[in-house]
Design a protein around this motif. Sequence first.
Motif, mmCIF file in Angstrom:
data_model
loop_
_atom_site.group_PDB
_atom_site.id
_atom_site.type_symbol
_atom_site.label_atom_id
_atom_site.label_comp_id
_atom_site.label_asym_id
_atom_site.label_seq_id
_atom_site.Cartn_x
_atom_site.Cartn_y
_atom_site.Cartn_z
ATOM 1 N N UNK A 111 -5.156 16.759 -7.469
ATOM 2 C CA UNK A 111 -6.284 16.559 -8.081
ATOM 3 C C UNK A 111 -6.621 15.581 -8.620
ATOM 4 N N UNK A 112 -4.848 14.502 -8.658
ATOM 5 C CA UNK A 112 -5.102 13.058 -9.921
ATOM 6 C C UNK A 112 -5.702 12.160 -8.591
ATOM 7 N N UNK A 113 -5.575 12.036 -7.623
ATOM 8 C CA UNK A 113 -5.945 10.370 -6.669
ATOM 9 C C UNK A 113 -8.089 11.514 -6.561
ATOM 10 N N UNK A 146 0.623 -1.526 -0.546
ATOM 11 C CA UNK A 146 -0.478 0.047 -0.089
ATOM 12 C C UNK A 146 0.899 1.338 -0.111
ATOM 13 N N UNK A 147 1.928 0.783 0.857
ATOM 14 C CA UNK A 147 2.927 2.589 1.256
ATOM 15 C C UNK A 147 3.304 2.906 -0.632
ATOM 16 N N UNK A 148 3.976 1.561 -1.458
ATOM 17 C CA UNK A 148 4.139 1.946 -2.134
ATOM 18 C C UNK A 148 3.492 2.872 -3.443
ATOM 19 N N UNK A 149 1.970 1.835 -3.427
ATOM 20 C CA UNK A 149 1.172 2.898 -4.057
ATOM 21 C C UNK A 149 1.250 3.797 -4.380
ATOM 22 N N UNK A 162 1.487 9.994 -4.991
ATOM 23 C CA UNK A 162 2.117 11.086 -3.913
ATOM 24 C C UNK A 162 2.802 11.767 -5.293
ATOM 25 N N UNK A 163 3.939 10.712 -5.897
ATOM 26 C CA UNK A 163 4.808 11.713 -6.866
ATOM 27 C C UNK A 163 3.374 12.676 -8.535
#
Length: 315
Positions: free
Chosen positions: A248-250, A232-235, A240-241
């Motif tokens: 606004x991407x997320x 999950x943290x990798x995702x 975040x990048x």
Amino acid sequence: MKCTRCKAKAEVHLRAHNAGFCRPCYLGYFQRHVERAVDREKMFSKDDHILVAVSGGKDSLALWDVLVGLGYRTTGLYLGLGIGGYSDRSRETVEAFARNRELPLVVRTLADEGPGLAVPDVAASTRRVPCAACGAMKRHFFDAAAHEGSFDVLATGHNLDDEAARLLGNVLRWQRDHLARQRPVLQPSHPKFVRKVKPLYLLSEYETAVYAFMRGIEYVVEECPNAEGATQLVYKDALNRLEAASPGTKQAFVKEFLRNAQSLFADDAARGVPGECQQCGMPAYGAICSFCALVREVETKRARRAAAAAEHAGA
Ligand code: SF4
Ligand SMILES: [Zn+2]
Ligand SMILES: [Zn+2]
């Protein structure tokens, strides 16, 4: 930057919304956002009794705080996972939060539910990764507590970052059955289940952190030690990048999935109505539920190890 609402000096800047807020306006914005999500998705009403699963982290405590502020009837639920000092500190934090606000809190600990049921013990004896063992146990105890306490709804503090990371993981492997259940509201498939809701699903981790800070909420800052290796943290890092490059991407990823694609997977969720577990009576698709199957596995392996140790001692 000036506050978008009242033109006072802004204390927080939300790039995804191209907006800035002073403290009072930000708290109002956060509260309204939750209220609108609750109403829009028909999560619950003022008549419902809501069980709020609280871990001691900022998201679940911010959720509990905002629901109380909005006048909902709530009770907290803390499940002690037995993960060393992290669990001790989480429990103290949740208990202090409830005590200071005179809020009702239900506390259950896995170690008290049966020998060898703390997360690290289950993981070791069944050779599962801790998060897999933890997830199965949490699901069971949250469902059981909601049923036993006759609550109407179970609310969790999953935020936009959690939902976007989960969606990315599900999409990367095209896990249709998981995509089918990825919704801010899950209706119960059995009378012993209650509705499950995520009122913070469109508020980012940053937004809940700012809310918790402004409201003076004391929360556990450290992550669970098992989170470190979690995919999950990798995702989250990847998202975040993307978010930094394109604010606004997320929000768009999760919102547009729910609007345009989620219903395409709905049939995959139709597993029929579950029966009842012969062991614990909670809903189950087989003779026993996955939690009882896990407990059985722990018991068998513990007994086998104890027998081997006795044989070794006698030899
Ligand atoms: S990181 Fe894993 S073990 Fe820790 S609380 Fe979350 S699911 Fe449980
Ligand atoms: Zn303002
Ligand atoms: Zn069971």
